[in-house]
Design a protein around this motif. Structure first.
Motif, PDB file in Angstrom:
ATOM      1  N   LEU A 164       0.868  -1.178   0.000  1.00 29.70           N
ATOM      2  CA  LEU A 164       0.000   0.000   0.000  1.00 29.70           C
ATOM      3  C   LEU A 164       0.900   1.222   0.000  1.00 29.70           C
ATOM      4  O   LEU A 164       1.827   1.330   0.811  1.00 29.70           O
ATOM      5  N   ASP A 165       0.664   2.154  -0.908  1.00 36.42           N
ATOM      6  CA  ASP A 165       1.517   3.343  -1.043  1.00 36.42           C
ATOM      7  C   ASP A 165       0.784   4.546  -0.456  1.00 36.42           C
ATOM      8  O   ASP A 165      -0.214   5.031  -1.008  1.00 36.42           O
ATOM      9  N   LEU A 166       1.318   5.053   0.706  1.00 37.73           N
ATOM     10  CA  LEU A 166       0.719   6.224   1.358  1.00 37.73           C
ATOM     11  C   LEU A 166       1.283   7.527   0.829  1.00 37.73           C
ATOM     12  O   LEU A 166       0.831   8.601   1.235  1.00 37.73           O
ATOM     13  N   GLY A 167       2.284   7.451  -0.049  1.00 39.56           N
ATOM     14  CA  GLY A 167       2.921   8.642  -0.591  1.00 39.56           C
ATOM     15  C   GLY A 167       4.386   8.730  -0.239  1.00 39.56           C
ATOM     16  O   GLY A 167       5.092   9.610  -0.735  1.00 39.56           O
ATOM     17  N   LYS A 168       4.858   7.817   0.630  1.00 44.69           N
ATOM     18  CA  LYS A 168       6.266   7.801   1.022  1.00 44.69           C
ATOM     19  C   LYS A 168       6.968   6.510   0.580  1.00 44.69           C
ATOM     20  O   LYS A 168       7.973   6.109   1.136  1.00 44.69           O
ATOM     21  N   LYS A 191      -5.078  -1.617  -7.629  1.00 38.58           N
ATOM     22  CA  LYS A 191      -6.403  -1.063  -7.378  1.00 38.58           C
ATOM     23  C   LYS A 191      -6.286  -0.011  -6.268  1.00 38.58           C
ATOM     24  O   LYS A 191      -5.652  -0.262  -5.230  1.00 38.58           O
ATOM     25  N   PRO A 192      -6.898   1.168  -6.409  1.00 36.55           N
ATOM     26  CA  PRO A 192      -6.888   2.166  -5.326  1.00 36.55           C
ATOM     27  C   PRO A 192      -7.955   1.833  -4.284  1.00 36.55           C
ATOM     28  O   PRO A 192      -8.956   1.178  -4.588  1.00 36.55           O
ATOM     29  N   LEU A 193      -7.736   2.301  -3.056  1.00 39.44           N
ATOM     30  CA  LEU A 193      -8.745   2.110  -2.019  1.00 39.44           C
ATOM     31  C   LEU A 193      -9.963   2.984  -2.319  1.00 39.44           C
ATOM     32  O   LEU A 193      -9.883   4.002  -3.010  1.00 39.44           O
ATOM     33  N   GLY A 194     -11.107   2.552  -1.757  1.00 40.15           N
ATOM     34  CA  GLY A 194     -12.372   3.220  -2.104  1.00 40.15           C
ATOM     35  C   GLY A 194     -12.674   4.482  -1.331  1.00 40.15           C
ATOM     36  O   GLY A 194     -13.653   5.172  -1.649  1.00 40.15           O
ATOM     37  N   ALA A 195     -11.872   4.830  -0.318  1.00 38.78           N
ATOM     38  CA  ALA A 195     -12.140   6.063   0.443  1.00 38.78           C
ATOM     39  C   ALA A 195     -11.699   7.278  -0.363  1.00 38.78           C
ATOM     40  O   ALA A 195     -10.587   7.315  -0.880  1.00 38.78           O
ATOM     41  N   VAL A 196     -12.592   8.322  -0.441  1.00 34.65           N
ATOM     42  CA  VAL A 196     -12.266   9.501  -1.253  1.00 34.65           C
ATOM     43  C   VAL A 196     -11.054  10.229  -0.691  1.00 34.65           C
ATOM     44  O   VAL A 196     -10.202  10.714  -1.449  1.00 34.65           O
ATOM     45  N   PRO A 201      -2.920   3.652  -3.503  1.00 35.71           N
ATOM     46  CA  PRO A 201      -2.802   2.559  -4.482  1.00 35.71           C
ATOM     47  C   PRO A 201      -2.433   1.238  -3.787  1.00 35.71           C
ATOM     48  O   PRO A 201      -1.463   1.170  -3.030  1.00 35.71           O
ATOM     49  N   LEU A 202      -3.218   0.214  -4.061  1.00 30.25           N
ATOM     50  CA  LEU A 202      -2.967  -1.135  -3.543  1.00 30.25           C
ATOM     51  C   LEU A 202      -2.389  -1.989  -4.674  1.00 30.25           C
ATOM     52  O   LEU A 202      -2.965  -2.050  -5.764  1.00 30.25           O
TER      53      LEU A 202
END
Length: 483
Positions: A164-168, A191-196, A201-202
């Motif tokens: 899972l990529d949080l941006g770091k 696939k991206p997570l469904g929360a807006v 990205p998963l």
């Protein structure tokens, strides 16, 4: 005429098995891959929904906190939320521009709150690859650890690697395969997570190695296709044996009829001369009869004898006409290779069981000879049989070589063996009717061969080989050669 079709050999049986096995094995492999990919896709989607539900829960908590008119202080609120949200490490909010929280304020909080108010939803402030702050427009903020979102054991069993990529940079959530493992076929899905507010990205992937291949199905089909190929080979072998037996019966019947004809012709030739002599002696006695008293009775007896002798001569003449060809044998262009293939098909296995190797060599491929195929089969069959009989008591390797080639305006077949050869005194008489060098022989086979060859304007000869063996040579005109 039966075609010389040989049963499937071991290499051809293996090739048939390969043809049967390969496409179905490829289909089994593709179906197994498709099933595995479908399960992988479904389980990755399940993991994505599980993570999305957790991140949506974060948004719901922030919305609830923003709606409270008198929220509890963060230090008391955190312990009550952590049992249901183990990923929650801290929380807080801005009160009159000052931070009130269970941990230190996140860097860039004021700017993040302003950004959240502009977009109308929470925004994220990543601290490292695992932790991030989720900042709402109300200034409420949650410190979250993505490693604690879902326990690794709760992910579906078909999943191997999840990040899972949080941006770091990517965070490893699941690692059930070694990155240094054996090579294989990689399948992956993004696939991206469904929360807006948290569309992280998963990435899910798995390497299919040799242990994942459908060995059981392949082995089952290999055994089934092997049985099919073996059954086909056995069926063809049985069919070839049946054809071989039918052809052997046909040739044996033709040989018996031809031998009977040759025998009848020989008998007619041998008996015609004594019958002629009897007839001449009876007529002489008739003329010299002088006794008047016995003359009528003797004359009657002599006349009866003469009549019987003439009747016997007529019967033999009719028999001779019956077995004598009424017209020349039909001659056509014959392929020597096809003729030899038919002979090898009939005799090769039988001779092999007797330890005799039968070989064919054509030094003039593509050439056709002029003759009667049935008569040629009979001649070559008899010559090969004679060679096999000559090799019966020969020690060591026993070989019969059937060869052919153009010699001048003729095509010559040669049948040679490595047996003891033929006695010098027997060579001039081999083609005489009823002369045989074997105790059980009738002496008609070679005489028949010579008769059949002569009917095709051919000739047959024999000679001894040096140092051992004998060779019979049959010469016939070439197809298209001038008469």
């Amino acid at each position: 005429m039966m075609s010389a079709v040989k049963p499937l050999t071991i290499p051809r049986t293996f090739l048939l098995w390969l043809v049967l096995f390969s496409p179905v094995a490829a289909w089994i492999g593709w179906q197994d891959y498709a099933d595995r990919y479908e399960r992988f896709f479904q389980d990755t989607s399940i993991a994505q929904r599980m993570l999305s539900q957790k991140t949506v829960q974060h948004e719901a908590v922030l919305a609830t906190l923003a709606a409270l008119s008198h929220p509890p202080i963060p230090q008391r609120l955190l312990p009550s939320l952590q049992p249901s949200m183990p990923q929650l490490l801290g929380l807080g909010f801005l009160r009159d521009g000052a931070w009130a929280g269970s941990t230190a304020s996140p860097p860039g909080l004021v700017a993040a709150v302003e950004q959240a108010r502009q977009v109308g939803r929470p925004v994220t402030l990543p601290l490292d690859e695992a932790r991030y702050w989720l900042v709402a427009p109300s200034s409420w903020s949650l410190l979250l650890d993505a490693r604690l979102l879902i326990p690794a054991a709760d992910f579906p069993p078909s999943l191997a690697m999840l990040t899972l990529d949080l941006g770091k940079g990517p965070l490893m959530l699941l690692a059930r395969q070694s990155t240094d493992g054996p090579p294989g076929w990689k399948i992956d899905l993004h696939k991206p997570l469904g929360a807006v507010s948290q569309p992280f990205p998963l990435h899910s992937w798995r390497t299919l190695t040799a242990t994942d291949w459908p060995w059981v199905e392949w082995l089952a089909w290999a055994a089934a296709s092997c049985l099919l190929a073996a059954g086909t080979a056995a069926w063809q072998r049985s069919r070839a044996d049946a054809r071989r037996q039918q052809e052997a019966v046909r040739l044996a019947a033709m040989a018996r009829l031809s031998t009977l004809g040759e025998m009848a012709a020989g008998i007619a030739h041998e008996l015609n001369q004594p019958l002629t002599a009897i007839l001449a002696q009876v007529r002489a006695a008739e003329r010299l009869l002088d006794d008047e008293e016995e003359r009528p009775a003797v004359r009657q007896a002599l006349l009866a004898s003469a009549g019987q002798a003439r009747r016997a001569a007529d019967i033999i003449s009719r028999m001779r006409e019956l077995v004598k060809p009424s017209s020349p044998s039909p001659r056509t262009a014959v392929d020597p290779d096809a003729l030899a293939a038919s002979l090898l098909f009939l005799r090769e296995d039988e001779l092999a069981r007797r330890g005799i190797r039968l070989m064919w060599h054509n030094s003039s491929p593509g050439v056709r000879l002029l003759g009667d195929r049935v008569a040629l089969e009979q001649i070559l069959h008899n010559l090969v049989q004679n060679a096999a009989d000559a090799l019966a008591d020969t020690p060591g390797s026993r070989n019969i070589v059937l060869s052919g080639g153009v010699e001048g305006t003729d095509y010559a077949f040669s049948v040679s063996d490595n047996g003891p050869g033929i006695a010098d005194e027997a060579l001039p008489r081999l083609f005489e009717p009823f002369y045989s060098t074997r105790p059980q022989g009738m002496g008609l086979g070679l005489a028949l061969c010579e008769t059949l060859a002569g009917a095709m304007d051919g000739r047959i000869a024999v000679r001894n080989l040096d140092p051992v063996g004998a060779c019979f040579t049959l010469r016939l005109p070439l197809a298209g050669a001038p008469a």
